[in-house]
Write an enzyme that holds these catalytic residues in place. Sequence first.
Site, PDB file in Angstrom:
ATOM      1  CG  ASP A  24      -6.556   2.848  -3.958  1.00 30.11           C
ATOM      2  OD1 ASP A  24      -7.798   1.973  -4.325  1.00 30.11           O
ATOM      3  OD2 ASP A  24      -6.477   3.364  -3.119  1.00 30.11           O
ATOM      4  CG  ASP A  80      -2.138   0.589   1.024  1.00 31.47           C
ATOM      5  OD1 ASP A  80      -2.185   1.456   0.448  1.00 31.47           O
ATOM      6  OD2 ASP A  80      -3.326  -0.013   1.372  1.00 31.47           O
ATOM      7  CD  GLU A  97     -12.851   5.680  -5.732  1.00 31.11           C
ATOM      8  OE1 GLU A  97     -12.042   6.085  -5.083  1.00 31.11           O
ATOM      9  OE2 GLU A  97     -13.087   4.563  -5.830  1.00 31.11           O
TER      10      GLU A  97
END
Length: 362
Positions: free
Chosen positions: A323, A212, A326
């Site tokens: 990631d 991550d 949006e």
Amino acid sequence: MIRKYTITESITLYRSGNPFLTGAVVLATDTKTPEETQKIGSFTMSKTTEETKISGTFADEEIVYGLGENMGGINKRGRKYKVYSNDDPMHTPNVENLYGAHPFMIFSSDKGCYGVFIDFPGLMEIDLGFTKISDYSIKISSNDFDFYIINGKTPDDIIAAYLTLTGKPFLPPKWAFGFQQSRWSYPDETAILNVVERFRENDIPVDAIYVDIDYMDNYKVFTVNKNNFKDFKKLTSDLKSNDGIRLLPIIDPGVRVEKGYDVYEECIKNKYYVENEKKSPFLTAVWPGMTIFPDFTREDVRKWWGDKYIKFFIDGIDGFWNDMNEPAIFYTPEFLESAIKTANKTKIKNSWDYFKVRDNFM
């Protein structure tokens, strides 16, 4: 007035207004001759100055497939959906939209089947028998859109035609079908090696481990924290050759605002960024702090961004976790300033005052 294009024997395009071309479709329409019509297929259509509503009635026992990642079962009937990506961590039953936006549906019954694909990048609200069990509606927040109707004898025929329209998906490598381990967060090499060891101790197969945002240098995309990952290339090579494990780094679409940071400097110099109403970079806060977003609607920006992945391929990386598509943001400087002013002016005397202040920061 709607312009009707016959794209193939099974695909018909109904174009309303002057739609934004998203690049989702690979079949050309500019070589086709349109005819003018007042309707979209057999649907009922109504318009206001701000939106278009397309409605129909279900056949008996009709099933609706599609809409990508969403709440509910395989049959999408009986619920309302929003086609508008949303970074919502609470996947509760009442959630109407999640991370993806896939405005493609297949309507299937004993009377036959057909597909619908709406090529429009903004908000769409789809009611599949929630308000009235026998009816469905698609509300598009514009009068500018492309509406495709796909005919076929079976759902397989419709899917094949849809893939002809939008292009076939990438076929994943064999290792991608294995178990993949992801968690926030594995901040350094030691943490990753410990995870690998635990999998081996418990005789659990694993083919990929994700890292991550903590692998980055100050959350700057396309960088590696050299203190925590002293030799990223060697780690990637060792995991792959010794354990058959792929290391997959996260890539976020936001670029940290930092002088001297090459990705930021190139983005500013070439004006690759998303603009605000003043034609300046749209500033917001995400994991890196102050952040700008590349304008991925532009082909030259997509090419520039795509080339940034090469450095990871050189290090032996075989895949990525893209990631926050949006994209998600925490706040803008203007929003935060307004919220702080409201908080400073409000004297909290009761619970309602507290909620008023709190909601300004939500």
